[in-house]
Design a protein around this motif. Structure first.
Motif, PDB file in Angstrom:
ATOM      1  N   ARG A  37       0.874  -1.210  -0.003  1.00  0.00           N
ATOM      2  CA  ARG A  37       0.005  -0.108   0.158  1.00  0.00           C
ATOM      3  C   ARG A  37       0.649   1.343   0.079  1.00  0.00           C
ATOM      4  O   ARG A  37       0.467   2.188  -0.867  1.00  0.00           O
ATOM      5  CB  ARG A  37      -1.075   0.017   1.282  1.00  0.00           C
ATOM      6  CG  ARG A  37      -1.798   1.126   1.401  1.00  0.00           C
ATOM      7  CD  ARG A  37      -2.476   1.610   0.040  1.00  0.00           C
ATOM      8  NE  ARG A  37      -3.094   0.497  -0.853  1.00  0.00           N
ATOM      9  CZ  ARG A  37      -3.444   0.473  -1.892  1.00  0.00           C
ATOM     10  NH1 ARG A  37      -3.080   1.647  -2.557  1.00  0.00           N
ATOM     11  NH2 ARG A  37      -4.137  -0.501  -2.370  1.00  0.00           N
ATOM     12  N   THR A  38       1.732   1.272   0.864  1.00  0.00           N
ATOM     13  CA  THR A  38       2.842   2.621   1.054  1.00  0.00           C
ATOM     14  C   THR A  38       3.223   3.075  -0.338  1.00  0.00           C
ATOM     15  O   THR A  38       3.371   3.875  -0.964  1.00  0.00           O
ATOM     16  CB  THR A  38       3.730   2.447   1.949  1.00  0.00           C
ATOM     17  OG1 THR A  38       3.169   2.422   3.121  1.00  0.00           O
ATOM     18  CG2 THR A  38       4.613   3.599   2.024  1.00  0.00           C
ATOM     19  N   ASP A  92       0.722   3.830  -3.200  1.00  0.00           N
ATOM     20  CA  ASP A  92       0.153   5.166  -2.914  1.00  0.00           C
ATOM     21  C   ASP A  92       1.195   6.193  -3.489  1.00  0.00           C
ATOM     22  O   ASP A  92       0.658   7.467  -3.663  1.00  0.00           O
ATOM     23  CB  ASP A  92      -0.249   5.330  -1.502  1.00  0.00           C
ATOM     24  CG  ASP A  92      -1.656   4.757  -0.899  1.00  0.00           C
ATOM     25  OD1 ASP A  92      -2.195   4.345  -1.835  1.00  0.00           O
ATOM     26  OD2 ASP A  92      -1.618   4.673   0.293  1.00  0.00           O
ATOM     27  N   SER A  93       2.512   5.966  -3.623  1.00  0.00           N
ATOM     28  CA  SER A  93       3.225   6.925  -3.855  1.00  0.00           C
ATOM     29  C   SER A  93       3.766   6.885  -5.339  1.00  0.00           C
ATOM     30  O   SER A  93       4.257   8.105  -5.827  1.00  0.00           O
ATOM     31  CB  SER A  93       4.587   6.823  -2.958  1.00  0.00           C
ATOM     32  OG  SER A  93       5.248   5.574  -3.643  1.00  0.00           O
TER      33      SER A  93
END
Length: 664
Positions: free
Chosen positions: A397-398, A401-402
């Motif tokens: 996810r991290t 998301d970037s």
């Protein structure tokens, strides 16, 4: 982050991606364990075990040691998990109680111990170990870790007397053979169950614990064959009974819940290496064989190509509890799905969508699916009885998301002879209508593999650098039936080449944002061969990168670990039969025609397509003062782009993007 502009993907993001694999449900189906793999700070990879109760939202990390923890398997009562780990150097077996506590080491075999599986009663653990002839498992088991790390001193000459003396995965033959060992948990003792001078694979244990399924090649001509047979080993008498006829290649074999039947994947080389897998069901008592898949005309198993898949994952066939149905992953039209079949071959779709099912587990009516998409490296999901997916993990996810990732557009092109060729196009990062963009075509290896709807870091990186990316499944690819996968054999550089060029023409005609004066091409293995072929037969591309390529079929026959049979399989002739035909199939013959700036990328320990293939082409081009460059990667084999050292994989991507930036 909907209002935030995400950054483009970078080569270094390879080190940020968690790769999930090998889901294993608890015996009661209430939870599951899996493996998560990622790059570490020592220029390698670390794998840990995770567990998630299906009543909980987030998985819990179970192991934390440095190294690779993998292949977790629950005991029949669910109280323990056996797994393999490299935390002490060589892979060894460890036992972990599911209610907590530290893992306990079970083996200290000199050359390692891998692939543990439980007997149905939970009294034994079967596993595989490389042993030298004359070694006994009991002696191996008491060797210390210090012995494992002991250096042998100065290197000695390697004496070779086998045709199959090297492999890209294993290096040079060292005389060790994989044997199957049984560990008695109560008495803490080891028993070696196989000893022949060949590699053995454990397949399954019968429910009553009296017989073991083994696959191996015991033929006197095994050095000249690619066959692999199934055998039943009676554990009391040690008698070995063959289930198959010595004419095929079989594996993934499992007993039915009652032990009366055995399911296996395999084929008998009807189209040599381009033969589709079949599903076979054997009567365990008589050996009588049926083929439920005979009318399906699709490849069984997961043959999707990606560069972020590591670790073992389940393909099937897996018996359901009624003993009348089997589950299996199959590959079709750039996707993979999970299917159920009866013993009569009635096929039912359990789950199939526009994505990549890379793993599954089923227990007590609970289904776990591992799924990747072009914009997600992969997560686990629970499939409910209404075919709805419940996300269980969100491992990246991290990272997701970037970065901005490109969703591929699915395309179909019609070749001159009417065949339909499937492909996909990624739009470049920051795409704007009215602008023109360069395009790079990616060509997969194999050639009998499949591109499709899965995450591919390299392609997303090229899109992030401002290129449109075209990738296709030309004839020879899996996913479109037996005739399609067989169609390139004996015709390399023929209609497979025109399929690719038809796709280029078609996409340029369809999209006015593509600049036909700024075209690039790249590919690895067969894709490297085809890149070489393309630039020696057309000047349409302004830059090319050939990776782990084939340039000369004459020398490939003798230097590749598979050359002596693969050449005949794919080209119809070997060196001893028709050297002229092989030379005509060789891009090296046409080197003088090359006008496209060509970068050659190759691993120095590639035994599949050895580095001399790039050396020959580079020297020929450089001798003629053509625009070329050669990048050699030390200690890298044929798998550099998929599971090579992270730093080397990143460096490889930097060179590829540098070359295209220079010329496109």
């Amino acid at each position: 982050m909907s209002d935030t502009v995400k950054r483009p993907l970078a080569a270094e993001d390879l080190q940020r991606i968690a790769i999930l694999s090998d889901s294993q449900l608890t015996p009661d189906g209430s939870g599951y364990t899996f493996v998560s793999t990622g790059a570490n700070d020592q220029d390698g990879y670390t794998s840990h075990l995770f567990f998630q109760s299906l009543a909980e939202q987030n998985p819990r990390q179970w192991t934390f040691a440095d190294g690779k923890d993998s292949h977790p398997r629950f005991s029949p009562d669910g109280s323990q998990v056996v797994f393999q780990s490299t935390r002490t150097g060589t892979a060894q077996l460890w036992l972990l109680h599911t209610d907590g506590g530290e893992a306990r080491q079970l083996t200290t075999f000199k050359h390692g111990a891998v692939s543990p599986e439980w007997s149905k009663d939970g009294h034994y653990i079967m596993f595989s170990a490389p042993l030298e002839q004359g070694d006994e498992a009991v002696n191996q088991a008491i060797s210390s870790e210090a012995d494992q790390q002991e250096e042998t001193g100065s290197k000695q000459p390697l004496i070779i007397n086998r045709l199959q003396y090297k492999s890209d995965a294993g290096g040079f033959d060292d005389g060790k053979r994989t044997q199957i060992i049984r560990y008695d948990i109560q008495h803490d003792t080891f028993e070696q169950l196989t000893s022949a001078d060949t590699d053995h694979s454990f397949e399954d244990m019968s429910p009553d614990g009296e017989k073991m399924l083994v696959s191996a090649n015991f033929s006197e001509n095994s050095d000249y064959e690619q066959t692999n047979d199934l055998y039943l080993l009676d554990l009391k008498t040690k008698a070995m009974t063959s289930l198959t006829n010595g004419k095929g290649q079989y594996g993934n074999a499992r007993f039915s819940p009652s032990g009366a039947k055995i399911a296996s994947l395999g084929h008998e080389f009807a189209y040599d290496g381009a033969t589709l897998n079949e599903l076979y069901v054997f009567d365990a008592a008589t050996g009588y064989r049926t083929c439920p898949s005979q009318s399906w005309d699709m490849q069984l198993g997961d043959v999707m190509i990606g560069d972020t898949r590591m670790g073992q994952s389940e393909n099937g066939p897996v018996w359901q509890e009624d003993g009348k149905h089997l589950l299996i992953i199959a590959s079709s039209h750039g996707t993979t799905g999970l299917y159920q079949t009866s013993l009569d071959g009635d096929l039912t779709t359990i789950y199939a969508a526009d994505n990549h099912v890379f793993d599954f587990a089923c227990q007590s009516g609970t289904f776990i699916l591992g799924i990747s998409t072009p914009v997600n490296p992969g997560d686990f999901y629970q499939l409910d009885d209404k075919n709805n997916l419940l996300r269980l993990t969100d491992a990246n996810r991290t990272f997701l998301d970037s970065v901005e990732l490109s969703e591929p557009e699915t395309l179909t092109f019609q070749a001159d002879d009417g065949w339909h060729i499937q492909g996909w196009l990624l739009r470049p990062y920051g795409f704007q209508e009215g602008r023109q963009y360069p395009m790079i075509m990616e060509i997969h290896g194999g050639p009998h593999m499949m591109y499709g709807k899965t995450f591919f870091h390299e392609m997303q990186l090229l899109a992030a650098k401002g290129y449109a990316v075209l990738y296709t499944n030309p004839r020879g690819s899996y996913g479109y039936g037996q005739a399609f996968v067989d169609a390139c054999r004996g015709d390399y550089g023929g209609k497979d080449y025109t399929d690719l060029m038809t796709a280029v023409d078609g996409v340029l005609e369809r999209y006015d944002f593509l600049d036909d004066q700024r075209l690039g091409v790249t590919g690895g293995s067969y894709g490297g061969f085809m890149t070489n072929w393309i630039v020696s037969h057309t000047n349409r591309f302004k830059a090319a990168v050939t990776q782990r390529c084939i340039s000369n079929w004459l020398s490939f026959y003798g230097v590749s670990d598979i050359g002596y049979f693969f050449t005949k399989w794919e080209q119809g002739k070997n060196l001893l039969e028709d050297p002229t035909a092989l030379w005509n199939f060789s891009p090296l013959k046409y080197a003088e025609n090359v006008q496209t700036p060509l970068l050659l990328v190759h691993g120095e320990k590639d035994y599949r397509c050895p580095i001399e293939q790039s050396e020959q082409l580079f020297v020929a081009l450089k001798h003629m003062k053509k625009d070329t460059e050669f990048v050699r990667f030390p200690d890298a084999n044929h798998e550099l782009s998929r599971n090579g050292k992270p730093e080397m994989r990143i460096e490889r991507l930097r060179h590829i993007t540098r070359w295209f930036e220079q010329y496109l």
